[in-house]
Design an enzyme around this catalytic site. Structure first.
Site, PDB file in Angstrom:
ATOM      1  N   GLU A 166       0.677  -1.304  -0.218  1.00 24.22           N
ATOM      2  CA  GLU A 166       0.091  -0.081  -0.042  1.00 24.22           C
ATOM      3  C   GLU A 166       0.804   1.182  -0.102  1.00 24.22           C
ATOM      4  O   GLU A 166       0.768   2.169   0.979  1.00 24.22           O
ATOM      5  CB  GLU A 166      -0.938   0.120   1.376  1.00 24.22           C
ATOM      6  CG  GLU A 166      -1.998  -1.088   1.233  1.00 24.22           C
ATOM      7  CD  GLU A 166      -2.690  -0.846   2.260  1.00 24.22           C
ATOM      8  OE1 GLU A 166      -2.842  -0.328   3.135  1.00 24.22           O
ATOM      9  OE2 GLU A 166      -3.745  -1.808   2.052  1.00 24.22           O
ATOM     10  N   GLU A 367      -5.066  -8.738   0.923  1.00 27.00           N
ATOM     11  CA  GLU A 367      -5.819  -8.493   1.781  1.00 27.00           C
ATOM     12  C   GLU A 367      -7.207  -8.095   1.817  1.00 27.00           C
ATOM     13  O   GLU A 367      -7.465  -7.572   0.742  1.00 27.00           O
ATOM     14  CB  GLU A 367      -5.172  -7.028   2.849  1.00 27.00           C
ATOM     15  CG  GLU A 367      -3.776  -7.493   3.471  1.00 27.00           C
ATOM     16  CD  GLU A 367      -3.432  -5.739   3.931  1.00 27.00           C
ATOM     17  OE1 GLU A 367      -4.145  -5.201   4.473  1.00 27.00           O
ATOM     18  OE2 GLU A 367      -2.064  -5.669   4.089  1.00 27.00           O
TER      19      GLU A 367
HETATM   20  C1  BG6 Z   1      -4.290  -2.425   5.809  1.00 27.97           C
HETATM   21  C2  BG6 Z   1      -2.777  -2.449   6.198  1.00 27.97           C
HETATM   22  O1  BG6 Z   1      -4.493  -1.343   4.960  1.00 27.97           O
HETATM   23  O2  BG6 Z   1      -5.074  -2.188   6.839  1.00 27.97           O
HETATM   24  C3  BG6 Z   1      -2.421  -3.078   7.487  1.00 27.97           C
HETATM   25  O3  BG6 Z   1      -2.024  -3.054   5.331  1.00 27.97           O
HETATM   26  C4  BG6 Z   1      -3.496  -2.667   8.650  1.00 27.97           C
HETATM   27  O4  BG6 Z   1      -1.149  -2.763   7.974  1.00 27.97           O
HETATM   28  C5  BG6 Z   1      -4.937  -3.020   8.133  1.00 27.97           C
HETATM   29  O5  BG6 Z   1      -3.189  -3.263   9.929  1.00 27.97           O
HETATM   30  C6  BG6 Z   1      -5.872  -2.762   9.075  1.00 27.97           C
HETATM   31  O6  BG6 Z   1      -5.641  -1.378   9.429  1.00 27.97           O
HETATM   32  P1  BG6 Z   1      -6.478  -0.856  10.815  1.00 27.97           P
HETATM   33  O7  BG6 Z   1      -6.053   0.536  11.301  1.00 27.97           O
HETATM   34  O8  BG6 Z   1      -8.013  -1.096  11.118  1.00 27.97           O
HETATM   35  O9  BG6 Z   1      -5.865  -1.769  11.961  1.00 27.97           O
END
Ligand code: BG6
Length: 487
Positions: A166, A367
């Site tokens: 990202e 993801e």
């Molecule tokens: C993704 C990232 O965009 O979102 C991760 O690659 C991150 O590193 C994940 O932990 C979730 O984000 P958050 O802030 O809701 O924990």
């Protein structure tokens, strides 16, 4: 309803070094380690990255649990701040080499594909302070040196490499919207950082082509692709959505897959006086070093409308939001804990976009997931978190991915964020995403209902879901405002 996925599909989950390992034995601090040292209140509940989910110490047990829930692949990242001793020379730290070798070997022993990413927001603080981090092309070269060390040390066993996770989040968070250290608002720097990261990715790919010892090896980049949907079909909204797509998706995607930035974007940046400094040689390097595979992080769509002319974005420095505003879609389904809209059909739109506009490059969902706070609410008598909302979330997204695959899109896997609840940047442990929960006080880890469910899917590559989920997806849940009432 039963849906067949390819037998060799990647069923896995993703985390990152800084969010899972803990700072144990780490030579350098990254920007988040440092930020927590100087301003713990900037982190949810003042919880920092020092222990994270203790992966540095418990990786064997953690990988065994991942095996228990059927994962055949697992992404993490190699930390620059751990692997490299002398950041200028690029010399390696022996304990770090031992650690990453042990992690990789353990994955392989458990027949789990180790997928390695090289940058997950974790700029060494010394390089941020001395050179401005990604603002500097010298840092780009230091990163390429670090990447070359990774390929040399681990490339005999790791076949799947990713240069960045990202990159847009670094640009947005650190240089525009103030959620990553150093929290600067500077449009011109942001644009230069975007270019420098695209260049760094290309330089790492060039190093990979030169030094990777493994003919089976391939390399890519992981991008958060958030399709932009205009609020209406009116011209102003369409123009806004077009710019949002250029900035949020096509800037990095075109550079990585096509080897060049969209002309429409560079024209606008030029006209606004913020276009990056780039040499002919650098543009050529980007053109020559494109990716083999693409990772797509997808959480939520981007609803876009024409910008509000009175908005602050016009008053301050250059911000991309001078061209578009967000828009709350009436009747949208929300994960209210995280504040993100749930719109699984976007997976299908992404699949077809890659098929039609990006040469049908092989890609995987690197993801996807649902962050929910206070999941103890859903503990049953056996001490298992009953996260049916997560199962439904995954089912719906997989349904739309399968439609994309059926229509020829080259998707080869699905990774949930994340295997084990992990620490996250400003949010620390607020949003829990894992198949496996983690008590951060005791580090006791317990498989959630979704983990047990995923095992069946991973072992058979057959997705079973209630028919109504697929056929009535667009009418269910419209009124729902909490995660647990999704089902
Ligand atoms: C993704 C990232 O965009 O979102 C991760 O690659 C991150 O590193 C994940 O932990 C979730 O984000 P958050 O802030 O809701 O924990």
């Amino acid at each position: 309803m039963k849906i067949d996925f390819p037998k060799d599909f990647w069923w896995g989950a993703a985390t990152s070094g800084p969010q899972s390992e803990g700072r144990f034995n780490k030579r350098h601090a990254n920007v988040f380690d440092y930020w927590y040292e100087i301003e713990p209140a900037a982190f949810y509940d003042q919880v920092g990255p020092d222990t994270a989910s203790n992966f540095y110490n418990s990786f064997k047990e953690d990988i065994a649990m991942m095996k228990e829930i059927g994962l055949n692949s697992f992404r993490t990242s190699i930390q620059w701040t751990r692997l490299i001793d002398d950041l200028e020379e690029g010399t390696v730290n022996e304990d770090a080499v031992r650690f990453y070798n042990a992690v990789i070997d353990e994955c392989l022993a458990q027949e789990m594909r180790p997928v390695m990413n090289l940058f997950h927001f974790d700029m060494p603080i010394e390089l941020q302070h001395k050179y401005g981090g990604w603002e500097s092309k010298h840092v780009v070269d230091l990163y390429a040196k670090f990447a070359a060390q990774c390929f040399r040390l681990f490339g005999d066993r790791v076949t799947d490499w990713f240069t960045f996770n990202e990159p847009l989040v670094v640009v947005d968070g650190a240089y525009l919207y103030q959620f990553h250290y150093p929290n600067i608002v500077d449009g011109k720097k942001a644009v230069q950082v975007a270019f420098n990261i695209a260049l760094a990715s290309a330089k790492a790919i060039a190093a990979f082509r030169d030094t990777n010892p493994n003919p089976a090896g391939r390399i890519g980049i992981i991008l958060n692709l958030t399709p932009s949907y205009p609020a209406t079909e009116k011209q102003d909204d369409l123009v806004a959505a077009r710019f949002a797509d250029l900035w949020m998706n096509e800037m990095f995607l075109d550079a990585a897959v096509k080897g060049k930035f969209p002309q429409e974007l560079t024209d606008t940046l030029m006209q606004d006086g913020v276009l990056w400094q780039a040499t002919e040689g650098e543009l050529e390097l980007i053109a020559k070093n494109t990716i083999d595979v693409l990772g797509v992080n997808f959480y939520h769509p981007n609803r876009v409308q024409r910008p509000d002319v009175s908005s602050d974005s016009l008053a301050v420095d250059w911000l991309p939001t001078k061209y578009f505003d967000g828009f709350a879609m009436p009747g949208r389904r929300m994960n209210v804990d995280k504040g993100w809209e749930i719109y699984p059909q976007a997976m299908y739109d992404i699949a077809l976009n890659i098929r039609d506009n990006y040469g049908n490059i092989p890609w995987f969902v690197s993801e996807n997931g649902m962050g929910v706070s206070n999941e103890e609410r859903y503990l049953n008598e056996e001490g298992v978190i009953e996260d049916d909302y997560r199962i439904q979330f995954i089912q719906e997204h997989l349904y739309w991915i399968s439609k994309g695959i059926a229509e020829g899109s080259n998707c080869f896997g699905y990774h949930l964020w994340t295997p084990i609840d992990c620490w996250s940047w400003g949010n620390a442990y607020r949003n829990r995403y894992g198949f496996i929960s983690n008590n951060i006080h005791t580090q006791v880890k317990t498989i959630k209902k979704s983990g047990h469910w995923f095992k069946g899917l991973a072992e058979t590559s057959i997705l079973e879901m209630p028919d109504w989920l697929a056929t009535k997806w667009d009418t269910i849940g419209l009124e729902l405002e909490t995660a647990q009432t999704m089902i």
